[in-house]
Enzyme design. Structure first.
Site, PDB file in Angstrom:
ATOM      1  N   PHE A  35     -33.824 -37.400  -0.828  1.00  0.00           N
ATOM      2  CA  PHE A  35     -32.971 -37.934   0.247  1.00  0.00           C
ATOM      3  C   PHE A  35     -31.505 -37.612  -0.061  1.00  0.00           C
ATOM      4  O   PHE A  35     -30.808 -37.005   0.756  1.00  0.00           O
ATOM      5  CB  PHE A  35     -33.215 -39.446   0.419  1.00  0.00           C
ATOM      6  CG  PHE A  35     -32.238 -40.087   1.367  1.00  0.00           C
ATOM      7  CD1 PHE A  35     -31.934 -39.484   2.585  1.00  0.00           C
ATOM      8  CD2 PHE A  35     -31.613 -41.290   1.055  1.00  0.00           C
ATOM      9  CE1 PHE A  35     -31.013 -40.069   3.462  1.00  0.00           C
ATOM     10  CE2 PHE A  35     -30.698 -41.878   1.924  1.00  0.00           C
ATOM     11  CZ  PHE A  35     -30.402 -41.260   3.129  1.00  0.00           C
ATOM     12  N   THR A  36     -31.030 -38.013  -1.221  1.00  0.00           N
ATOM     13  CA  THR A  36     -29.656 -37.657  -1.619  1.00  0.00           C
ATOM     14  C   THR A  36     -29.644 -36.729  -2.825  1.00  0.00           C
ATOM     15  O   THR A  36     -28.596 -36.200  -3.174  1.00  0.00           O
ATOM     16  CB  THR A  36     -28.829 -38.922  -1.959  1.00  0.00           C
ATOM     17  OG1 THR A  36     -29.600 -39.719  -2.871  1.00  0.00           O
ATOM     18  CG2 THR A  36     -28.517 -39.730  -0.722  1.00  0.00           C
ATOM     19  N   ASP A  57     -42.139 -40.528  -2.717  1.00  0.00           N
ATOM     20  CA  ASP A  57     -41.274 -41.623  -2.295  1.00  0.00           C
ATOM     21  C   ASP A  57     -41.761 -42.895  -2.970  1.00  0.00           C
ATOM     22  O   ASP A  57     -42.934 -43.255  -2.818  1.00  0.00           O
ATOM     23  CB  ASP A  57     -41.369 -41.735  -0.762  1.00  0.00           C
ATOM     24  CG  ASP A  57     -40.299 -42.619  -0.200  1.00  0.00           C
ATOM     25  OD1 ASP A  57     -40.184 -43.771  -0.657  1.00  0.00           O
ATOM     26  OD2 ASP A  57     -39.565 -42.151   0.692  1.00  0.00           O
ATOM     27  N   ASN A  98     -43.586 -51.234  -6.829  1.00  0.00           N
ATOM     28  CA  ASN A  98     -44.544 -50.185  -7.205  1.00  0.00           C
ATOM     29  C   ASN A  98     -44.328 -49.723  -8.642  1.00  0.00           C
ATOM     30  O   ASN A  98     -45.286 -49.508  -9.386  1.00  0.00           O
ATOM     31  CB  ASN A  98     -44.429 -48.994  -6.244  1.00  0.00           C
ATOM     32  CG  ASN A  98     -45.035 -49.300  -4.884  1.00  0.00           C
ATOM     33  OD1 ASN A  98     -45.958 -50.109  -4.780  1.00  0.00           O
ATOM     34  ND2 ASN A  98     -44.510 -48.679  -3.841  1.00  0.00           N
ATOM     35  N   LYS A 104     -46.823 -52.264 -15.532  1.00  0.00           N
ATOM     36  CA  LYS A 104     -47.787 -53.290 -15.968  1.00  0.00           C
ATOM     37  C   LYS A 104     -49.115 -52.637 -16.365  1.00  0.00           C
ATOM     38  O   LYS A 104     -49.675 -52.917 -17.419  1.00  0.00           O
ATOM     39  CB  LYS A 104     -47.991 -54.285 -14.825  1.00  0.00           C
ATOM     40  CG  LYS A 104     -48.910 -55.431 -15.147  1.00  0.00           C
ATOM     41  CD  LYS A 104     -49.030 -56.338 -13.938  1.00  0.00           C
ATOM     42  CE  LYS A 104     -50.214 -57.271 -14.098  1.00  0.00           C
ATOM     43  NZ  LYS A 104     -50.499 -57.980 -12.848  1.00  0.00           N
ATOM     44  N   TYR A 144     -28.154 -52.855   0.268  1.00  0.00           N
ATOM     45  CA  TYR A 144     -28.069 -52.350  -1.106  1.00  0.00           C
ATOM     46  C   TYR A 144     -27.859 -53.513  -2.084  1.00  0.00           C
ATOM     47  O   TYR A 144     -28.618 -53.658  -3.041  1.00  0.00           O
ATOM     48  CB  TYR A 144     -26.908 -51.358  -1.175  1.00  0.00           C
ATOM     49  CG  TYR A 144     -26.713 -50.674  -2.508  1.00  0.00           C
ATOM     50  CD1 TYR A 144     -27.570 -49.676  -2.943  1.00  0.00           C
ATOM     51  CD2 TYR A 144     -25.625 -51.006  -3.325  1.00  0.00           C
ATOM     52  CE1 TYR A 144     -27.371 -49.031  -4.161  1.00  0.00           C
ATOM     53  CE2 TYR A 144     -25.411 -50.362  -4.534  1.00  0.00           C
ATOM     54  CZ  TYR A 144     -26.286 -49.371  -4.948  1.00  0.00           C
ATOM     55  OH  TYR A 144     -26.078 -48.731  -6.151  1.00  0.00           O
ATOM     56  N   GLN A 161     -43.887 -63.510 -15.908  1.00  0.00           N
ATOM     57  CA  GLN A 161     -45.259 -63.814 -15.476  1.00  0.00           C
ATOM     58  C   GLN A 161     -46.290 -62.865 -16.098  1.00  0.00           C
ATOM     59  O   GLN A 161     -47.401 -63.283 -16.414  1.00  0.00           O
ATOM     60  CB  GLN A 161     -45.321 -63.727 -13.943  1.00  0.00           C
ATOM     61  CG  GLN A 161     -46.549 -64.370 -13.323  1.00  0.00           C
ATOM     62  CD  GLN A 161     -46.475 -64.326 -11.795  1.00  0.00           C
ATOM     63  OE1 GLN A 161     -45.394 -64.358 -11.197  1.00  0.00           O
ATOM     64  NE2 GLN A 161     -47.624 -64.251 -11.162  1.00  0.00           N
TER      65      GLN A 161
HETATM   66  P1  NAD Z   1     -27.936 -40.429  -6.124  1.00  0.00           P
HETATM   67  O1  NAD Z   1     -27.970 -40.752  -4.669  1.00  0.00           O
HETATM   68  O2  NAD Z   1     -27.321 -39.153  -6.560  1.00  0.00           O
HETATM   69  O3  NAD Z   1     -29.396 -40.484  -6.735  1.00  0.00           O
HETATM   70  C1  NAD Z   1     -30.442 -41.269  -6.215  1.00  0.00           C
HETATM   71  C2  NAD Z   1     -31.719 -40.433  -6.215  1.00  0.00           C
HETATM   72  O4  NAD Z   1     -32.808 -41.224  -5.731  1.00  0.00           O
HETATM   73  C3  NAD Z   1     -31.626 -39.220  -5.286  1.00  0.00           C
HETATM   74  O5  NAD Z   1     -32.096 -38.074  -5.962  1.00  0.00           O
HETATM   75  C4  NAD Z   1     -32.526 -39.587  -4.107  1.00  0.00           C
HETATM   76  O6  NAD Z   1     -33.061 -38.471  -3.455  1.00  0.00           O
HETATM   77  C5  NAD Z   1     -33.555 -40.457  -4.792  1.00  0.00           C
HETATM   78  N1  NAD Z   1     -34.238 -41.412  -3.896  1.00  0.00           N
HETATM   79  C6  NAD Z   1     -33.660 -42.245  -2.993  1.00  0.00           C
HETATM   80  N2  NAD Z   1     -34.600 -42.990  -2.385  1.00  0.00           N
HETATM   81  C7  NAD Z   1     -35.806 -42.619  -2.922  1.00  0.00           C
HETATM   82  C8  NAD Z   1     -37.147 -43.023  -2.702  1.00  0.00           C
HETATM   83  N3  NAD Z   1     -37.452 -43.952  -1.795  1.00  0.00           N
HETATM   84  N4  NAD Z   1     -38.125 -42.420  -3.433  1.00  0.00           N
HETATM   85  C9  NAD Z   1     -37.834 -41.463  -4.327  1.00  0.00           C
HETATM   86  N5  NAD Z   1     -36.569 -41.034  -4.579  1.00  0.00           N
HETATM   87  C10 NAD Z   1     -35.572 -41.611  -3.883  1.00  0.00           C
HETATM   88  O7  NAD Z   1     -27.219 -41.669  -6.831  1.00  0.00           O
HETATM   89  P2  NAD Z   1     -26.815 -41.907  -8.356  1.00  0.00           P
HETATM   90  O8  NAD Z   1     -25.363 -42.133  -8.393  1.00  0.00           O
HETATM   91  O9  NAD Z   1     -27.413 -40.877  -9.238  1.00  0.00           O
HETATM   92  O10 NAD Z   1     -27.509 -43.315  -8.623  1.00  0.00           O
HETATM   93  C11 NAD Z   1     -28.715 -43.441  -9.364  1.00  0.00           C
HETATM   94  C12 NAD Z   1     -29.053 -44.906  -9.529  1.00  0.00           C
HETATM   95  O11 NAD Z   1     -28.001 -45.587 -10.212  1.00  0.00           O
HETATM   96  C13 NAD Z   1     -29.247 -45.648  -8.193  1.00  0.00           C
HETATM   97  O12 NAD Z   1     -30.317 -46.551  -8.326  1.00  0.00           O
HETATM   98  C14 NAD Z   1     -27.949 -46.389  -8.015  1.00  0.00           C
HETATM   99  O13 NAD Z   1     -28.117 -47.569  -7.266  1.00  0.00           O
HETATM  100  C15 NAD Z   1     -27.551 -46.693  -9.451  1.00  0.00           C
HETATM  101  N6  NAD Z   1     -26.087 -46.868  -9.574  1.00  0.00           N
HETATM  102  C16 NAD Z   1     -25.245 -45.793  -9.545  1.00  0.00           C
HETATM  103  C17 NAD Z   1     -23.882 -46.001  -9.633  1.00  0.00           C
HETATM  104  C18 NAD Z   1     -22.897 -44.852  -9.644  1.00  0.00           C
HETATM  105  O14 NAD Z   1     -21.697 -45.109  -9.718  1.00  0.00           O
HETATM  106  N7  NAD Z   1     -23.300 -43.609  -9.611  1.00  0.00           N
HETATM  107  C19 NAD Z   1     -23.375 -47.298  -9.723  1.00  0.00           C
HETATM  108  C20 NAD Z   1     -24.259 -48.360  -9.714  1.00  0.00           C
HETATM  109  C21 NAD Z   1     -25.622 -48.141  -9.653  1.00  0.00           C
END
Ligand code: NAD
Ligand code: UDP
Length: 313
Positions: A35-36, A57, A98, A104, A144, A161
């Site tokens: 997605f991103t 996903d 999931n 688990k 979020y 649990q």
């Molecule tokens: P990013 O958007 O670059 O990476 C997220 C990845 O998850 C992407 O590759 C996207 O395609 C994938 N994804 C999204 N939904 C999905 C799904 N349903 N199934 C499978 N893949 C899925 O963002 P990031 O900055 O690399 O962040 C990674 C993690 O760290 C996230 O969970 C984010 O919340 C957390 N986080 C990041 C920051 C930051 O500053 N970068 C800060 C706080 C938390």
């Protein structure tokens, strides 16, 4: 050799983690729905005999035999997570469920990438892990913020649990190479605008603060947390060096030698006024603190975006 699942492995942080864990001699499954994330971020790893790329996903069940799970899958940029807010909360809640089910069954250790956003618009500064936060449950950031809060709840309930071996890290604004050029977050926006001599778009008056951590520091803390035998968190991981967004824009202009002008745009709803991690707990429990200076980290990031922009041309 451990078999490690990284969800969101093709994203910004996930791609650095895949590389680090492969270099440390592990077998890595990188799972992503793209997605991103992007194959470009992990293309150099495809072909490595210890690397496996899976398009999946996490809102759907996934079965594999693994020793560790890093659950990073979730869009992180406000623009990306607000694009389809219902999907964002599904990813946070059903996706984490999931992955906890998988942990688990496999008796795997699972680390959840939580966020400073769980503190919302904080009334305590800097933010300590003991602070419960100030989050709007019905705003445009809630999919979020509340999604990630619920994911933390699930982690703790599976731990209490079902004795699942859980770890929670709360990541503060992190930046570096492999961020998407159109990601919409402040670091990528400002650098891309500055390199093109376009207007730098500050939302609001720029007095809001953030504290930026370079990605290699974060990865170091993340792996330390996963490898810690007894400390389950939550723990803040971030760089406490705080600055206003206006000062940040000026720094980017200086480092890129840009002719860009600063322009002011409306502040998005519920944009946190200030954010800075208290990292005493990470120092005490993990012996971790960030080491990369902002100018050094930004120079590497600018170099990355400069090359990306030349590719696009
Ligand atoms: P990013 O958007 O670059 O990476 C997220 C990845 O998850 C992407 O590759 C996207 O395609 C994938 N994804 C999204 N939904 C999905 C799904 N349903 N199934 C499978 N893949 C899925 O963002 P990031 O900055 O690399 O962040 C990674 C993690 O760290 C996230 O969970 C984010 O919340 C957390 N986080 C990041 C920051 C930051 O500053 N970068 C800060 C706080 C938390
Ligand atoms: N921001 C900005 N201009 C931009 C992008 C973001 O002024 O082009 C601001 C945004 O309003 C916020 C801060 O920069 O106050 C950090 O935004 P980002 O989206 O990177 O992450 P957040 O910390 O808000 O999750």
């Amino acid at each position: 050799m451990k078999r490690i699942l990284i969800t969101g492995g093709a994203g910004f942080i996930g791609s650095h983690l895949c590389e680090k864990l492969l270099n440390d001699g592990n077998d890595v499954i990188c799972l992503d729905n793209f997605f991103t994330g992007s194959k470009d971020n992990i293309r150099h790893l495809i072909g490595n005999k210890n690397f496996e790329l899976v398009r999946h996903d996490i809102t759907k069940e996934y079965f594999a035999e693994v020793d560790e799970i890093y659950n990073l899958a979730c869009p992180a940029s406000p623009v990306a997570y607000q694009y389809n807010p219902i999907k964002t909360i599904k990813t946070c809640v059903m996706g984490t469920l999931n992955m906890l089910g998988l942990a688990k069954r496999c008796k795997a250790r699972i680390l959840q990438a939580s966020t400073s956003e769980i503190y919302g618009n904080p009334s305590i500064h800097p933010q300590q892990e003991s602070y419960w936060g100030n989050v709007n449950p019905i705003g445009i950031r809630s999919c979020y913020d509340e999604g990630k809060r619920c994911a933390e709840t699930l982690m703790m309930d599976y731990h209490r649990q079902n004795n699942v071996d859980t770890r929670i890290i709360r990541i503060f604004n992190t930046y570096g190479p492999n961020m998407d050029i159109n990601d919409g977050r402040v670091v990528s926006n400002f650098i891309v605008q500055a390199l093109q001599n376009k207007d730098i778009t500050i939302y609001g008056d720029g007095s809001q603060t953030r504290s930026f951590c370079y990605v290699s520091d974060l990865i170091d803390g993340m792996v330390k947390m996963m490898n810690n035998i007894s400390f389950i968190g939550p723990v803040n991981l971030g760089n406490p060096s705080e600055r206003t967004i206006l000062d940040f824009a000026k720094l980017i202009i200086e480092l890129t030698n840009s002719k860009s002008k600063i322009v002011f745009k409306p502040l998005p709803q519920d944009d946190p006024v200030k954010r800075k991690p208290d990292i005493s707990l990470a120092k005490e429990k993990l012996g971790w603190k960030p080491n990369v200076d902002i100018k050094e980290g930004l120079s590497k990031t600018i170099e990355y975006f400069d090359a990306k922009l030349k590719e696009v041309k």
